[in-house]
Design a protein around this motif. Structure first.
Motif, PDB file in Angstrom:
ATOM      1  N   ALA A 113       0.844  -1.209   0.000  1.00  0.00           N
ATOM      2  CA  ALA A 113       0.000   0.000   0.000  1.00  0.00           C
ATOM      3  C   ALA A 113       0.875   1.254   0.000  1.00  0.00           C
ATOM      4  O   ALA A 113       0.605   2.213  -0.729  1.00  0.00           O
ATOM      5  N   ALA A 114       1.944   1.241   0.804  1.00  0.00           N
ATOM      6  CA  ALA A 114       2.855   2.395   0.875  1.00  0.00           C
ATOM      7  C   ALA A 114       3.520   2.633  -0.478  1.00  0.00           C
ATOM      8  O   ALA A 114       3.610   3.773  -0.937  1.00  0.00           O
ATOM      9  N   ASP A 115       3.953   1.551  -1.130  1.00  0.00           N
ATOM     10  CA  ASP A 115       4.578   1.679  -2.456  1.00  0.00           C
ATOM     11  C   ASP A 115       3.628   2.352  -3.442  1.00  0.00           C
ATOM     12  O   ASP A 115       4.061   3.068  -4.341  1.00  0.00           O
ATOM     13  N   LEU A 116       2.337   2.092  -3.292  1.00  0.00           N
ATOM     14  CA  LEU A 116       1.332   2.617  -4.219  1.00  0.00           C
ATOM     15  C   LEU A 116       0.732   3.953  -3.767  1.00  0.00           C
ATOM     16  O   LEU A 116      -0.094   4.524  -4.464  1.00  0.00           O
ATOM     17  N   GLY A 117       1.120   4.414  -2.565  1.00  0.00           N
ATOM     18  CA  GLY A 117       0.575   5.654  -2.036  1.00  0.00           C
ATOM     19  C   GLY A 117      -0.877   5.527  -1.613  1.00  0.00           C
ATOM     20  O   GLY A 117      -1.631   6.496  -1.634  1.00  0.00           O
ATOM     21  N   ILE A 118      -1.276   4.313  -1.221  1.00  0.00           N
ATOM     22  CA  ILE A 118      -2.660   4.049  -0.802  1.00  0.00           C
ATOM     23  C   ILE A 118      -2.689   3.959   0.719  1.00  0.00           C
ATOM     24  O   ILE A 118      -1.902   3.219   1.320  1.00  0.00           O
ATOM     25  N   LYS A 119      -3.599   4.709   1.338  1.00  0.00           N
ATOM     26  CA  LYS A 119      -3.692   4.735   2.803  1.00  0.00           C
ATOM     27  C   LYS A 119      -4.187   3.391   3.320  1.00  0.00           C
ATOM     28  O   LYS A 119      -5.127   2.810   2.798  1.00  0.00           O
ATOM     29  N   ARG A 120      -3.533   2.917   4.386  1.00  0.00           N
ATOM     30  CA  ARG A 120      -3.921   1.645   4.994  1.00  0.00           C
ATOM     31  C   ARG A 120      -4.429   1.921   6.390  1.00  0.00           C
ATOM     32  O   ARG A 120      -3.766   2.550   7.185  1.00  0.00           O
ATOM     33  N   GLY A 121      -5.617   1.430   6.699  1.00  0.00           N
ATOM     34  CA  GLY A 121      -6.180   1.564   8.037  1.00  0.00           C
ATOM     35  C   GLY A 121      -6.251   0.208   8.717  1.00  0.00           C
ATOM     36  O   GLY A 121      -5.961  -0.824   8.112  1.00  0.00           O
ATOM     37  N   HIS A 122      -6.658   0.218   9.967  1.00  0.00           N
ATOM     38  CA  HIS A 122      -6.813  -1.013  10.747  1.00  0.00           C
ATOM     39  C   HIS A 122      -7.817  -1.947  10.060  1.00  0.00           C
ATOM     40  O   HIS A 122      -8.908  -1.523   9.697  1.00  0.00           O
ATOM     41  N   ASP A 123      -7.443  -3.215   9.872  1.00  0.00           N
ATOM     42  CA  ASP A 123      -8.312  -4.229   9.258  1.00  0.00           C
ATOM     43  C   ASP A 123      -8.934  -3.766   7.942  1.00  0.00           C
ATOM     44  O   ASP A 123     -10.096  -4.054   7.642  1.00  0.00           O
ATOM     45  N   VAL A 124      -8.158  -3.063   7.127  1.00  0.00           N
ATOM     46  CA  VAL A 124      -8.686  -2.498   5.876  1.00  0.00           C
ATOM     47  C   VAL A 124      -9.230  -3.572   4.943  1.00  0.00           C
ATOM     48  O   VAL A 124     -10.237  -3.353   4.262  1.00  0.00           O
ATOM     49  N   LEU A 125      -8.625  -4.746   4.929  1.00  0.00           N
ATOM     50  CA  LEU A 125      -9.111  -5.800   4.035  1.00  0.00           C
ATOM     51  C   LEU A 125     -10.499  -6.257   4.470  1.00  0.00           C
ATOM     52  O   LEU A 125     -11.412  -6.392   3.658  1.00  0.00           O
ATOM     53  N   ARG A 126     -10.665  -6.490   5.754  1.00  0.00           N
ATOM     54  CA  ARG A 126     -11.945  -6.933   6.303  1.00  0.00           C
ATOM     55  C   ARG A 126     -13.015  -5.841   6.156  1.00  0.00           C
ATOM     56  O   ARG A 126     -14.153  -6.116   5.795  1.00  0.00           O
ATOM     57  N   HIS A 127     -12.646  -4.589   6.429  1.00  0.00           N
ATOM     58  CA  HIS A 127     -13.605  -3.493   6.321  1.00  0.00           C
ATOM     59  C   HIS A 127     -14.028  -3.273   4.863  1.00  0.00           C
ATOM     60  O   HIS A 127     -15.195  -2.981   4.593  1.00  0.00           O
ATOM     61  N   SER A 128     -13.081  -3.415   3.951  1.00  0.00           N
ATOM     62  CA  SER A 128     -13.422  -3.285   2.536  1.00  0.00           C
ATOM     63  C   SER A 128     -14.356  -4.419   2.129  1.00  0.00           C
ATOM     64  O   SER A 128     -15.358  -4.195   1.444  1.00  0.00           O
ATOM     65  N   CYS A 129     -14.060  -5.626   2.581  1.00  0.00           N
ATOM     66  CA  CYS A 129     -14.927  -6.770   2.292  1.00  0.00           C
ATOM     67  C   CYS A 129     -16.339  -6.508   2.806  1.00  0.00           C
ATOM     68  O   CYS A 129     -17.316  -6.670   2.074  1.00  0.00           O
ATOM     69  N   ALA A 130     -16.460  -6.106   4.045  1.00  0.00           N
ATOM     70  CA  ALA A 130     -17.774  -5.885   4.657  1.00  0.00           C
ATOM     71  C   ALA A 130     -18.576  -4.842   3.892  1.00  0.00           C
ATOM     72  O   ALA A 130     -19.786  -4.996   3.678  1.00  0.00           O
ATOM     73  N   THR A 131     -17.898  -3.795   3.450  1.00  0.00           N
ATOM     74  CA  THR A 131     -18.570  -2.717   2.729  1.00  0.00           C
ATOM     75  C   THR A 131     -19.224  -3.225   1.447  1.00  0.00           C
ATOM     76  O   THR A 131     -20.383  -2.932   1.170  1.00  0.00           O
ATOM     77  N   TYR A 132     -18.487  -4.000   0.676  1.00  0.00           N
ATOM     78  CA  TYR A 132     -18.996  -4.444  -0.623  1.00  0.00           C
ATOM     79  C   TYR A 132     -19.829  -5.718  -0.507  1.00  0.00           C
ATOM     80  O   TYR A 132     -20.839  -5.857  -1.201  1.00  0.00           O
ATOM     81  N   LEU A 133     -19.427  -6.629   0.373  1.00  0.00           N
ATOM     82  CA  LEU A 133     -20.165  -7.887   0.519  1.00  0.00           C
ATOM     83  C   LEU A 133     -21.576  -7.642   1.040  1.00  0.00           C
ATOM     84  O   LEU A 133     -22.530  -8.289   0.612  1.00  0.00           O
ATOM     85  N   SER A 134     -21.725  -6.681   1.945  1.00  0.00           N
ATOM     86  CA  SER A 134     -23.061  -6.386   2.482  1.00  0.00           C
ATOM     87  C   SER A 134     -23.998  -5.913   1.373  1.00  0.00           C
ATOM     88  O   SER A 134     -25.190  -6.194   1.396  1.00  0.00           O
ATOM     89  N   GLN A 135     -23.454  -5.224   0.382  1.00  0.00           N
ATOM     90  CA  GLN A 135     -24.272  -4.774  -0.747  1.00  0.00           C
ATOM     91  C   GLN A 135     -24.641  -5.936  -1.671  1.00  0.00           C
ATOM     92  O   GLN A 135     -25.694  -5.919  -2.300  1.00  0.00           O
TER      93      GLN A 135
END
Length: 169
Positions: free
Chosen positions: A131-153
């Motif tokens: 993420a740092a190499d790509l300049g993308i911000k990483r937060g706590h449990d970002v993979l799980r939170h991203s999953c929850a956001t889209y999977l719930s939809q």
């Protein structure tokens, strides 16, 4: 020396009290980080899929074993879960998760585990570096939170909560 250590511990406790920033990556950001992680260490593939597309917590993804994976589902026994529910949870590979199930059934397992590392922080460090190499911000449990956001939809909030190991309430 002792005052310095006490001060450091006090600072650490204060930091732990602060709310963590919730970050959700777009599917495009997730794809970029995934590709970068695979460049850094292709052995992260199964762990990354389990966290990102099935919503496992990083520790759960390190605890599940090949025996927990069936062709049509992944079962997380209570002793491998990091949830307070204390019951088995099953993530069925149906609908939008059908392709994820196929991918999980093709990943390499290392002595029955999703990763070859003994250091539990190794996969998280790879994600952070990618993420740092790509300049993308990483937060706590970002993979799980991203999953929850889209999977719930895709499957609805109740089914998503259940898959993630939360009570529907």
């Amino acid at each position: 020396g002792r005052k310095v250590i006490q001060h450091m511990l006090q600072e650490k406790r204060q930091k732990q009290k602060q709310p963590r920033t919730i970050v959700v990556w777009t599917p495009e950001e997730t794809e970029k980080v995934y590709r970068k992680c695979l460049e850094k260490d292709p052995r992260i593939k199964g762990w990354f899929i389990a966290c990102t597309w099935l919503g496992l917590r990083p520790q759960e993804a390190l605890r599940v074993s090949r025996e927990d994976l069936k062709e049509d589902c992944l079962t997380i026994p209570p002793e491998k879960a990091k949830s307070s529910q204390g019951r088995y949870r099953t993530i069925e590979f149906t609908g939008p998760l059908e392709e994820v199930g196929k991918a999980m059934n093709k990943v390499t397992w290392y002595d029955g585990d999703l990763t070859p590392w003994t250091d539990v922080k190794a996969p998280g460090r790879i994600v952070t570096a990618a993420a740092a190499d790509l300049g993308i911000k990483r937060g706590h449990d970002v993979l799980r939170h991203s999953c929850a956001t889209y999977l719930s939809q895709l499957i609805g909030e109740d089914a998503c909560s259940k898959a993630l190991g939360h009570s529907v309430e």
